[in-house]
Write a protein that holds these residues in place. Structure first.
Motif, short mmCIF file in Angstrom:
data_model
loop_
_atom_site.label_atom_id
_atom_site.label_comp_id
_atom_site.label_asym_id
_atom_site.label_seq_id
_atom_site.Cartn_x
_atom_site.Cartn_y
_atom_site.Cartn_z
N ALA A 89 0.83 -1.20 0.00
CA ALA A 89 0.00 0.00 0.00
C ALA A 89 0.87 1.25 0.00
N ALA A 90 1.88 1.26 0.86
CA ALA A 90 2.75 2.43 0.95
C ALA A 90 3.51 2.63 -0.35
N TYR A 91 3.96 1.53 -0.93
CA TYR A 91 4.69 1.62 -2.20
C TYR A 91 3.79 2.20 -3.29
N ALA A 92 2.56 1.69 -3.33
CA ALA A 92 1.62 2.18 -4.33
C ALA A 92 1.36 3.68 -4.14
N LEU A 93 1.15 4.10 -2.89
CA LEU A 93 0.83 5.51 -2.64
C LEU A 93 2.04 6.40 -2.91
N ALA A 94 3.24 5.85 -2.72
CA ALA A 94 4.42 6.69 -2.89
C ALA A 94 4.89 6.73 -4.34
N PRO A 142 -8.27 -6.47 14.01
CA PRO A 142 -8.53 -5.02 13.96
C PRO A 142 -7.27 -4.19 13.75
N PHE A 143 -6.07 -4.79 13.92
CA PHE A 143 -4.86 -3.98 13.85
C PHE A 143 -4.03 -4.20 12.60
N VAL A 144 -4.41 -5.19 11.76
CA VAL A 144 -3.54 -5.49 10.63
C VAL A 144 -3.54 -4.35 9.60
N GLY A 145 -4.62 -3.59 9.53
CA GLY A 145 -4.62 -2.44 8.64
C GLY A 145 -4.13 -1.22 9.40
N SER A 146 -2.80 -1.00 9.42
CA SER A 146 -2.28 0.11 10.21
C SER A 146 -2.06 1.33 9.34
N ALA A 147 -2.92 2.33 9.51
CA ALA A 147 -2.80 3.56 8.73
C ALA A 147 -1.47 4.23 9.03
N PHE A 148 -1.07 4.17 10.30
CA PHE A 148 0.19 4.79 10.68
C PHE A 148 1.37 4.12 9.98
N GLY A 149 1.32 2.77 9.91
CA GLY A 149 2.37 2.02 9.23
C GLY A 149 2.47 2.41 7.76
N VAL A 150 1.32 2.52 7.10
CA VAL A 150 1.31 2.89 5.69
C VAL A 150 1.92 4.27 5.50
N TYR A 151 1.49 5.21 6.34
CA TYR A 151 1.96 6.58 6.21
C TYR A 151 3.47 6.65 6.41
N LEU A 152 3.94 5.97 7.46
CA LEU A 152 5.36 5.97 7.79
C LEU A 152 6.20 5.41 6.65
N LEU A 153 5.78 4.25 6.12
CA LEU A 153 6.53 3.61 5.05
C LEU A 153 6.45 4.45 3.77
N ARG A 154 5.28 5.06 3.55
CA ARG A 154 5.15 5.91 2.36
C ARG A 154 6.17 7.04 2.41
N GLN A 155 6.25 7.70 3.59
CA GLN A 155 7.22 8.79 3.73
C GLN A 155 8.63 8.28 3.47
N PHE A 156 8.91 7.05 3.95
CA PHE A 156 10.24 6.49 3.77
C PHE A 156 10.50 6.20 2.29
N PHE A 157 9.52 5.62 1.61
CA PHE A 157 9.70 5.29 0.19
C PHE A 157 9.90 6.54 -0.65
N LEU A 158 9.27 7.65 -0.22
CA LEU A 158 9.43 8.90 -0.97
C LEU A 158 10.87 9.37 -0.95
N VAL A 164 16.42 4.51 -8.64
CA VAL A 164 16.57 3.13 -8.20
C VAL A 164 15.48 2.25 -8.81
N PHE A 165 14.25 2.75 -8.76
CA PHE A 165 13.13 1.97 -9.29
C PHE A 165 13.19 1.90 -10.82
N ASP A 166 13.54 3.04 -11.44
CA ASP A 166 13.60 3.07 -12.89
C ASP A 166 14.62 2.08 -13.41
N ALA A 167 15.80 2.03 -12.75
CA ALA A 167 16.85 1.12 -13.17
C ALA A 167 16.34 -0.32 -13.12
N ALA A 168 15.66 -0.66 -12.03
CA ALA A 168 15.15 -2.02 -11.88
C ALA A 168 14.14 -2.34 -12.98
N ARG A 169 13.31 -1.35 -13.29
CA ARG A 169 12.30 -1.57 -14.32
C ARG A 169 12.96 -1.79 -15.69
N LEU A 170 14.02 -1.01 -15.94
CA LEU A 170 14.72 -1.15 -17.22
C LEU A 170 15.31 -2.55 -17.34
#
Lengths: 273, 277
Positions: A89-94, A142-158, A164-170
């Protein structure tokens, strides 16, 4: 030079004075847990002799190993679920462009603002209707969908350069293999911090277990100690302190071994913006 | 993920608001729409008002104390040349400890007469038997809450203190500004965002206060420590009164909304100011 030196000593002294209050409960807990019953009744903080009586009495009514095991199962399942859902989810959002990605991020932020207490009664009713009261599922789901976790990882992925991603895709890597081979290894520091945050939070959580547990078969530590208070030995302060000591032991041991990571992990919510 | 969030956060929150307007008999499985009846009974019974009052009172007692304590500790640690990691670890210790277990220890410390608190603070001030006193039970719970989170606030401030401009501090010192005036004009303004953040953090914690209350006072004496989170549990789980519990949820949601509003407004204003400079 001399003034500086005495200033440093003064600050150390002031911090030590405050530390007495901060540490007093731990010291009193430890001392009382080893104190004979008559010292406990008299309210003597420093015991006249040391004994293991409180521990043997507590352990008769306290299946602490079961509570540890339950705590481990619940926290591990929660974290596994959180990673499984939050990383993609975080990867997709970032990094991916898709319709509704803005809305998705907004939804994640809104969910961070809603305290767990608000969703407690509806979730409790739903889980009850599904017959899930007193199951691991009720403690974990009730806890497996952690909004905080998604947000944190999204910020990190940004912060990871797009190159890095483009190279892998190439090189012909698909989204899934980018995720597993590149994103996950790079996200390790963020995952470790989030892992500690999640683990400590759920290990210590009493609020939610007190909704969905009715007996102590699946009890995690906090729920377990509270049920112990209702037993015979649980009404005496000595065994209570022994129980408290046994309860905080694993986490404090972890804290002393890896305090830097612990502080970073628990204080995560303090750095989330 | 979006599905999980919808299922476990958004839907339940909406559902909670809906529940406040129905009477749902969990044992018989009947649901009927009752309009604002739940609110009327909860307000008339005094529970809703008391829950809000206790929760806000707890926030008033813990937020300023935790901020002041955390700031002092952070300033002290920041001024040190040696042993910073050590003191940080000491003050952070309660944050890592299981609060339910430590509440049991505190309950023992607050025990009338022979307890540590009565033997020390009680002897000095004459205030005794905190947990059985109508006026002192909530402050006792608040003291434990503050004890637990001071280290957390200190860590937030410590991180922010690294961003205080050292050259400005040095320049102010050379210009003859005293320690107090340097703090007021240089350090404190630089800590603005951290302060807002610490206020949000500690107020949110106040809205959730539960562990200490369940273990130390169980809401008593005479309901003087019945926080919203505590009442939520008692109404919903202990009494199976879901509708009334949901009205308490709505109150909690409103308070959480106020905290968020404060955060957005103050932080937003601060950012705007930065932007126009």
């Amino acid at each position: 030079m001399r003034a500086r030196w005495s200033g440093q000593v003064a600050v150390h002294l002031a911090l030590a004075t405050g530390a007495v209050v901060v540490l007093a409960p731990f010291a009193i807990m430890l001392l009382t847990s080893f104190a004979p019953a008559e010292d406990v009744v008299a309210g003597r903080i420093v015991p006249t002799s040391l004994t293991l009586d409180n521990y043997t009495r507590a352990l008769q009514d306290l299946p602490i190993l079961r509570y540890y095991a339950n705590g481990a199962v619940v926290t591990v399942l929660i974290f596994a679920g959180q990673v499984l859902l939050a990383v993609p989810a975080a990867y997709a959002l970032a990094r991916l462009r898709f319709r509704g990605s803005q809305l998705g991020t907004g939804l994640v932020l809104a969910c961070i603002m809603i305290p767990q207490q608000v969703t407690a009664i509806p979730l409790y009713v739903a889980l009850r209707q599904l017959g899930l009261v007193n199951t691991y599922a009720a403690l974990v789901l009730p806890f497996v969908g952690s909004a905080f976790g998604v947000y944190l990882l999204r910020q990190f992925f940004l912060t990871i350069p797009t190159a890095v991603f483009d190279a892998a895709r190439l090189d012909g890597a698909g989204t899934f293999s980018v995720l597993v081979r590149i994103v996950l290894p790079m996200a390790r520091p963020a995952l470790v911090a989030f892992g500690i945050f999640s683990f400590v939070g759920h290990w210590n959580d009493y609020f939610w277990p007190s909704f969905v547990l009715t007996d102590d078969d699946l009890a995690t530590i906090p729920f377990g100690i509270v049920s112990f208070l209702g037993t015979d030995a649980g009404t005496d302060y000595g065994p209570q302190m022994a129980t408290a000591t046994l309860s905080v032991l694993p986490l404090l041991a972890g804290y002393l071994l890896a305090q830097r990571q612990f502080i970073h992990g628990i204080a995560l919510s303090g750095h989330s913006d | 993920m979006v599905v999980a969030l919808l299922a476990f956060v958004v839907l339940p929150a909406a559902f909670a608001v809906g529940l406040a307007f129905v009477r749902w008999d969990l044992l018989r499985g009947t649901v009927e729409f009752v309009g604002i009846e739940n609110f009327a009974t909860e307000i008339a019974g005094g529970e809703l008002g008391r829950g809000v009052l206790v929760t806000v009172g707890y926030a008033v007692l813990t937020v300023p104390a935790s901020l002041a304590g955390g700031l002092l500790v952070a300033l002290g640690i920041d001024a040190l040349s040696h042993g910073r990691a050590f003191w940080r670890a000491v003050y952070f210790l309660p944050v890592a400890a299981t609060l339910v277990a430590m509440s049991i220890v505190w309950r023992w410390m607050f025990r009338p007469d022979t307890g540590v608190v009565d033997a020390t603070v009680g002897r000095l001030t004459g205030l005794r038997d905190w947990l059985n006193s109508l006026e002192l039970a909530l402050p006792a719970v608040a003291a434990v809450g503050t004890w637990q989170q001071v280290g957390f606030v200190a860590v937030v401030y410590l991180a922010a203190l690294t961003a205080v401009p050292r050259d400005v501090l040095e320049a102010a010192r050379l210009d003859g500004a005293g320690a107090l005036s340097r703090f007021r004009h240089v350090t404190w303004p630089a800590l603005g965002p951290a302060t807002v953040f610490a206020v949000v953090l500690t107020s949110t914690a106040a809205l959730r206060v539960y562990d200490t209350i369940r273990t130390m006072t169980d809401g008593g004496p005479a309901g003087s420590t019945e926080s919203l989170a505590f009442l939520l549990w008692r109404r919903g789980v202990a009494y199976f009164d879901v509708g009334a519990g949901a009205t308490l949820t709505v109150a909690l949601l409103v308070l959480a909304g106020l905290v968020t509003l404060l955060q957005v407004r103050v932080l937003g204003r601060g950012l705007e100011r930065k932007g126009t400079r």
